[in-house]
Design a protein around this motif. Structure first.
Motif, PDB file in Angstrom:
ATOM      1  N   VAL A 221      15.663  46.347  63.895  1.00 28.73           N
ATOM      2  CA  VAL A 221      16.247  47.238  64.897  1.00 28.73           C
ATOM      3  C   VAL A 221      15.707  46.879  66.276  1.00 28.73           C
ATOM      4  O   VAL A 221      16.453  46.759  67.249  1.00 28.73           O
ATOM      5  CB  VAL A 221      15.947  48.709  64.558  1.00 28.73           C
ATOM      6  CG1 VAL A 221      16.398  49.631  65.684  1.00 28.73           C
ATOM      7  CG2 VAL A 221      16.635  49.097  63.252  1.00 28.73           C
ATOM      8  N   PHE A 222      14.398  46.704  66.355  1.00 25.44           N
ATOM      9  CA  PHE A 222      13.800  46.284  67.617  1.00 25.44           C
ATOM     10  C   PHE A 222      14.330  44.920  68.033  1.00 25.44           C
ATOM     11  O   PHE A 222      14.545  44.659  69.222  1.00 25.44           O
ATOM     12  CB  PHE A 222      12.280  46.206  67.484  1.00 25.44           C
ATOM     13  CG  PHE A 222      11.556  47.278  68.232  1.00 25.44           C
ATOM     14  CD1 PHE A 222      11.722  47.428  69.596  1.00 25.44           C
ATOM     15  CD2 PHE A 222      10.709  48.151  67.571  1.00 25.44           C
ATOM     16  CE1 PHE A 222      11.044  48.411  70.292  1.00 25.44           C
ATOM     17  CE2 PHE A 222      10.039  49.139  68.256  1.00 25.44           C
ATOM     18  CZ  PHE A 222      10.202  49.266  69.620  1.00 25.44           C
ATOM     19  N   GLY A 223      14.558  44.034  67.064  1.00 25.96           N
ATOM     20  CA  GLY A 223      15.007  42.690  67.381  1.00 25.96           C
ATOM     21  C   GLY A 223      16.324  42.667  68.126  1.00 25.96           C
ATOM     22  O   GLY A 223      16.494  41.900  69.085  1.00 25.96           O
ATOM     23  N   GLY A 224      17.268  43.495  67.710  1.00 27.25           N
ATOM     24  CA  GLY A 224      18.551  43.548  68.392  1.00 27.25           C
ATOM     25  C   GLY A 224      18.402  43.959  69.843  1.00 27.25           C
ATOM     26  O   GLY A 224      19.077  43.425  70.734  1.00 27.25           O
ATOM     27  N   ALA A 225      17.477  44.916  70.097  1.00 27.67           N
ATOM     28  CA  ALA A 225      17.246  45.370  71.465  1.00 27.67           C
ATOM     29  C   ALA A 225      16.453  44.350  72.267  1.00 27.67           C
ATOM     30  O   ALA A 225      16.750  44.092  73.438  1.00 27.67           O
ATOM     31  CB  ALA A 225      16.501  46.705  71.441  1.00 27.67           C
TER      32      ALA A 225
ATOM     33  N   ALA B 216      21.820  52.550  71.182  1.00 20.25           N
ATOM     34  CA  ALA B 216      21.954  51.532  70.139  1.00 20.25           C
ATOM     35  C   ALA B 216      20.760  51.555  69.193  1.00 20.25           C
ATOM     36  O   ALA B 216      20.916  51.444  67.966  1.00 20.25           O
ATOM     37  CB  ALA B 216      22.096  50.151  70.779  1.00 20.25           C
ATOM     38  N   ILE B 217      19.563  51.694  69.720  1.00 21.91           N
ATOM     39  CA  ILE B 217      18.373  51.740  68.867  1.00 21.91           C
ATOM     40  C   ILE B 217      18.385  52.982  67.988  1.00 21.91           C
ATOM     41  O   ILE B 217      18.022  52.932  66.808  1.00 21.91           O
ATOM     42  CB  ILE B 217      17.100  51.684  69.729  1.00 21.91           C
ATOM     43  CG1 ILE B 217      16.919  50.282  70.284  1.00 21.91           C
ATOM     44  CG2 ILE B 217      15.869  52.090  68.939  1.00 21.91           C
ATOM     45  CD1 ILE B 217      15.689  50.108  71.142  1.00 21.91           C
ATOM     46  N   VAL B 218      18.804  54.110  68.561  1.00 24.58           N
ATOM     47  CA  VAL B 218      18.877  55.348  67.769  1.00 24.58           C
ATOM     48  C   VAL B 218      19.854  55.175  66.610  1.00 24.58           C
ATOM     49  O   VAL B 218      19.566  55.557  65.462  1.00 24.58           O
ATOM     50  CB  VAL B 218      19.291  56.536  68.658  1.00 24.58           C
ATOM     51  CG1 VAL B 218      19.619  57.761  67.799  1.00 24.58           C
ATOM     52  CG2 VAL B 218      18.183  56.876  69.646  1.00 24.58           C
ATOM     53  N   LEU B 219      21.034  54.592  66.873  1.00 23.88           N
ATOM     54  CA  LEU B 219      22.016  54.364  65.813  1.00 23.88           C
ATOM     55  C   LEU B 219      21.478  53.388  64.766  1.00 23.88           C
ATOM     56  O   LEU B 219      21.655  53.595  63.556  1.00 23.88           O
ATOM     57  CB  LEU B 219      23.319  53.834  66.405  1.00 23.88           C
ATOM     58  CG  LEU B 219      24.138  54.830  67.235  1.00 23.88           C
ATOM     59  CD1 LEU B 219      25.381  54.160  67.808  1.00 23.88           C
ATOM     60  CD2 LEU B 219      24.548  56.034  66.370  1.00 23.88           C
ATOM     61  N   GLY B 220      20.802  52.319  65.219  1.00 29.20           N
ATOM     62  CA  GLY B 220      20.207  51.385  64.275  1.00 29.20           C
ATOM     63  C   GLY B 220      19.119  52.028  63.442  1.00 29.20           C
ATOM     64  O   GLY B 220      19.004  51.769  62.235  1.00 29.20           O
ATOM     65  N   TYR B 221      18.347  52.895  64.067  1.00 25.42           N
ATOM     66  CA  TYR B 221      17.284  53.609  63.369  1.00 25.42           C
ATOM     67  C   TYR B 221      17.854  54.561  62.321  1.00 25.42           C
ATOM     68  O   TYR B 221      17.377  54.637  61.181  1.00 25.42           O
ATOM     69  CB  TYR B 221      16.447  54.371  64.389  1.00 25.42           C
ATOM     70  CG  TYR B 221      15.174  54.969  63.858  1.00 25.42           C
ATOM     71  CD1 TYR B 221      14.303  54.226  63.081  1.00 25.42           C
ATOM     72  CD2 TYR B 221      14.814  56.285  64.168  1.00 25.42           C
ATOM     73  CE1 TYR B 221      13.112  54.765  62.610  1.00 25.42           C
ATOM     74  CE2 TYR B 221      13.636  56.836  63.712  1.00 25.42           C
ATOM     75  CZ  TYR B 221      12.784  56.073  62.930  1.00 25.42           C
ATOM     76  OH  TYR B 221      11.612  56.610  62.465  1.00 25.42           O
TER      77      TYR B 221
ATOM     78  N   SER C 136      22.357  43.092  64.396  1.00 24.72           N
ATOM     79  CA  SER C 136      23.707  42.922  64.948  1.00 24.72           C
ATOM     80  C   SER C 136      24.307  44.250  65.366  1.00 24.72           C
ATOM     81  O   SER C 136      24.993  44.347  66.395  1.00 24.72           O
ATOM     82  CB  SER C 136      24.616  42.243  63.919  1.00 24.72           C
ATOM     83  OG  SER C 136      24.145  40.953  63.596  1.00 24.72           O
ATOM     84  N   LEU C 137      24.042  45.299  64.574  1.00 26.00           N
ATOM     85  CA  LEU C 137      24.543  46.632  64.923  1.00 26.00           C
ATOM     86  C   LEU C 137      23.980  47.083  66.260  1.00 26.00           C
ATOM     87  O   LEU C 137      24.721  47.549  67.143  1.00 26.00           O
ATOM     88  CB  LEU C 137      24.164  47.625  63.821  1.00 26.00           C
ATOM     89  CG  LEU C 137      24.459  49.108  64.129  1.00 26.00           C
ATOM     90  CD1 LEU C 137      25.961  49.340  64.263  1.00 26.00           C
ATOM     91  CD2 LEU C 137      23.858  50.007  63.046  1.00 26.00           C
ATOM     92  N   VAL C 138      22.661  46.952  66.416  1.00 25.53           N
ATOM     93  CA  VAL C 138      22.018  47.385  67.659  1.00 25.53           C
ATOM     94  C   VAL C 138      22.541  46.571  68.845  1.00 25.53           C
ATOM     95  O   VAL C 138      22.900  47.136  69.890  1.00 25.53           O
ATOM     96  CB  VAL C 138      20.488  47.241  67.549  1.00 25.53           C
ATOM     97  CG1 VAL C 138      19.821  47.510  68.892  1.00 25.53           C
ATOM     98  CG2 VAL C 138      19.942  48.188  66.489  1.00 25.53           C
ATOM     99  N   LEU C 139      22.597  45.264  68.690  1.00 23.47           N
ATOM    100  CA  LEU C 139      23.061  44.403  69.779  1.00 23.47           C
ATOM    101  C   LEU C 139      24.511  44.711  70.148  1.00 23.47           C
ATOM    102  O   LEU C 139      24.858  44.828  71.332  1.00 23.47           O
ATOM    103  CB  LEU C 139      22.910  42.939  69.369  1.00 23.47           C
ATOM    104  CG  LEU C 139      23.302  41.886  70.408  1.00 23.47           C
ATOM    105  CD1 LEU C 139      22.446  42.021  71.657  1.00 23.47           C
ATOM    106  CD2 LEU C 139      23.163  40.480  69.820  1.00 23.47           C
ATOM    107  N   SER C 140      25.360  44.877  69.138  1.00 25.16           N
ATOM    108  CA  SER C 140      26.785  45.118  69.394  1.00 25.16           C
ATOM    109  C   SER C 140      27.018  46.451  70.094  1.00 25.16           C
ATOM    110  O   SER C 140      27.776  46.540  71.061  1.00 25.16           O
ATOM    111  CB  SER C 140      27.570  45.081  68.079  1.00 25.16           C
ATOM    112  OG  SER C 140      27.450  43.825  67.454  1.00 25.16           O
TER     113      SER C 140
ATOM    114  N   LEU D  20      20.440  39.587  54.900  1.00 23.62           N
ATOM    115  CA  LEU D  20      21.644  40.174  55.483  1.00 23.62           C
ATOM    116  C   LEU D  20      21.384  41.583  56.008  1.00 23.62           C
ATOM    117  O   LEU D  20      21.990  42.007  57.002  1.00 23.62           O
ATOM    118  CB  LEU D  20      22.757  40.202  54.433  1.00 23.62           C
ATOM    119  CG  LEU D  20      23.397  38.849  54.090  1.00 23.62           C
ATOM    120  CD1 LEU D  20      24.446  39.018  52.991  1.00 23.62           C
ATOM    121  CD2 LEU D  20      24.039  38.227  55.337  1.00 23.62           C
ATOM    122  N   THR D  21      20.479  42.302  55.349  1.00 21.63           N
ATOM    123  CA  THR D  21      20.150  43.657  55.808  1.00 21.63           C
ATOM    124  C   THR D  21      19.541  43.621  57.207  1.00 21.63           C
ATOM    125  O   THR D  21      19.952  44.379  58.105  1.00 21.63           O
ATOM    126  CB  THR D  21      19.166  44.338  54.840  1.00 21.63           C
ATOM    127  OG1 THR D  21      19.757  44.419  53.553  1.00 21.63           O
ATOM    128  CG2 THR D  21      18.812  45.730  55.331  1.00 21.63           C
TER     129      THR D  21
END
Length: 457
Positions: free
Chosen positions: A352-356, A206-211, A181-185, A174-175
């Motif tokens: 994080v990379f995956g969402g992007a 988005a990547i910065v926020l996910g990071y 999901s956060l990055v993609l959204s 889930l993590t």
């Protein structure tokens, strides 16, 4: 792949204009911010598939930035016949990801870099020199299908990263899914519901926020950054060179595909002036693609080519100044001389990379679809060509073991989804009568080009 337009747009700065230095720095930095994520993602994906450690991955990221910057500078200002004097931002291409990953995993990176060294300038140099004769064989139907398959067959790669990376102990947790999901959204929301710089930088934000979220959750280790030096120069031959026939043929075909992507991006840029590129501009740009790709392989980086999203920025902002892009190239080159930058990229969690990556490869497929729909009639002929090409490409992408009965060389070559799709589309479009076929119903100018009766080289 970009499309052409007949009408020029209102330009804030024309090709040879020099904006004030502060504004040039900001505009150049915007170009860097938009391309740095997908450019480094290519290196990150291939390094992960080959099984490189953090230090080697950081080095490849460093070289990607350095040679992307050098190639961008050459495109803006030229060195003899190399370069187009156009605002073309260069970076590593997703076209080569599958081949570099699979060949690197089976034969080693030495075979990858040896193949790039041999085929880079030979293939794209030949394409640039004889461009008028080759262009008719790659109409929007063929190039569009190539772009579509590049995006589609990389979707599973994005999903693996979103789940945490193949072989990860917490794969599918889930993590990981939450971070992806956060990055993609965030990227989708910013892209669809904001304007201006916020929209242009939606993936980066988005990547910065996910990071930041990953750091706050204690999922990031900065040990690789602390151990990296502030400044370093390339190490020629770091991964060695091997020259094997099948990888060489594979990369030669992919460079031909890459050349057609560059042609489309250039057409999009010059459309802002209401024109198509000249033969000299085409030739100079393709020479840059090939030469800098071959030189980059010596230092340990993957092929460089034009970036479609940066061609879009030129049209969106009305800033066509090649000097702005030149500033962006200098920024990239400076970043490429610092291993700490590459080390920072390697600390980004796979999720994080995956969402992007999911968003980027999906957009690649969508842009290919748009190219086909805008320039191709969806009649029976073209639908059959699309069905066969995509069916074969996705078939080997999802079931590569189906080719196990072929000789090893044939399995390696035809096991590349991009190659099989492009090969099928090229053959069918060429030999089946239709308006995009260079042999049958093409217009007289295309016929002249194929026959070699017109040339200004």
């Amino acid at each position: 792949m970009a499309t052409e337009s007949d009408g020029e747009i209102d330009l804030e700065y024309e090709r040879d204009d020099r904006p004030p230095l502060p504004k040039s720095l900001l505009l150049g930095l915007q170009h860097v911010a938009v391309m740095i994520v997908p450019a480094t993602a290519v290196a990150y994906i291939v390094a992960g598939a080959v099984g490189l450690g953090a230090a080697d991955t950081a080095y490849i990221v460093q070289m990607v930035l350095l040679f992307s910057g050098l190639a961008t500078i050459v495109q803006a200002y030229t060195v003899g016949p190399v370069g187009a004097r156009l605002p073309i931002v260069m970076g590593t291409s997703f076209t080569f990801v599958g081949a570099a990953a699979s060949i690197g995993a089976s034969s080693g990176l030495a075979a990858v870099f040896g193949s790039i060294l041999v085929t880079g300038f030979v293939v794209e140099g030949l394409v640039g020199w004889q461009f008028k004769r080759i262009k008719p064989f790659f109409p929007p139907l063929v190039t569009g299908l190539v772009v579509v398959i590049i995006g589609l067959y990389l979707v599973p790669v994005g999903m693996d990263y979103a789940a945490g990376g193949v072989g990860a102990a917490n794969y599918g947790s889930l993590t990981n899914l939450g971070l992806a999901s956060l990055v993609l959204s965030v990227a989708v929301l910013l892209n669809l519901f904001t304007t201006g710089v916020t929209r242009l930088l939606s993936v980066l934000v988005a990547i910065v926020l996910g990071y930041v979220a990953a750091v706050a959750a204690g999922l990031v280790s900065f040990a690789p950054v602390a151990g990296a030096s502030w400044f370093a120069v390339p190490s020629p031959g770091k991964f060695g060179f091997a020259f094997e026939p099948v990888p060489i043929v594979t990369f030669a075909f992919l460079f031909l595909v890459s050349a057609m992507e560059t042609v489309g991006d250039m057409s999009s840029i010059t459309a802002a002036e209401g024109r198509t590129p000249t033969h000299e501009e085409f030739r100079g740009a393709l020479f840059t693609d090939g030469l800098l790709s071959s030189l980059g392989s010596v230092a340990g980086t993957f092929p460089v080519t034009s970036f479609s999203q940066n061609a879009g920025i030129v049209n969106f902002t009305g800033v066509m100044s090649r000097h702005v892009v030149g500033v962006g190239g200098v920024i990239l080159a400076v970043l490429g001389l610092s291993p700490k930058v590459g080390a920072v990229v390697t600390t980004i969690p796979s999720a994080v990379f995956g969402g992007a990556v999911l968003l980027m490869v999906g957009m690649v497929a969508a842009s290919g679809t748009r190219l086909i729909f805008l320039h191709t009639d969806l009649d029976r002929r073209n639908m059959v060509i699309m069905a066969v090409s995509l069916g074969l490409g996705l078939g080997v992408a999802t079931r590569p073991e189906a080719l196990a009965g072929l000789p090893t060389a044939a399995e390696t070559f035809f096991g590349q989804p991009v190659i099989l799709t492009a090969f099928a589309a090229l053959l069918l479009n060429t030999f089946v009568p239709g308006e995009q076929s260079p042999l049958f119903d093409a217009d007289d100018s295309l016929g002249d080009a194929v026959a070699g009766t017109t040339s200004d080289d």
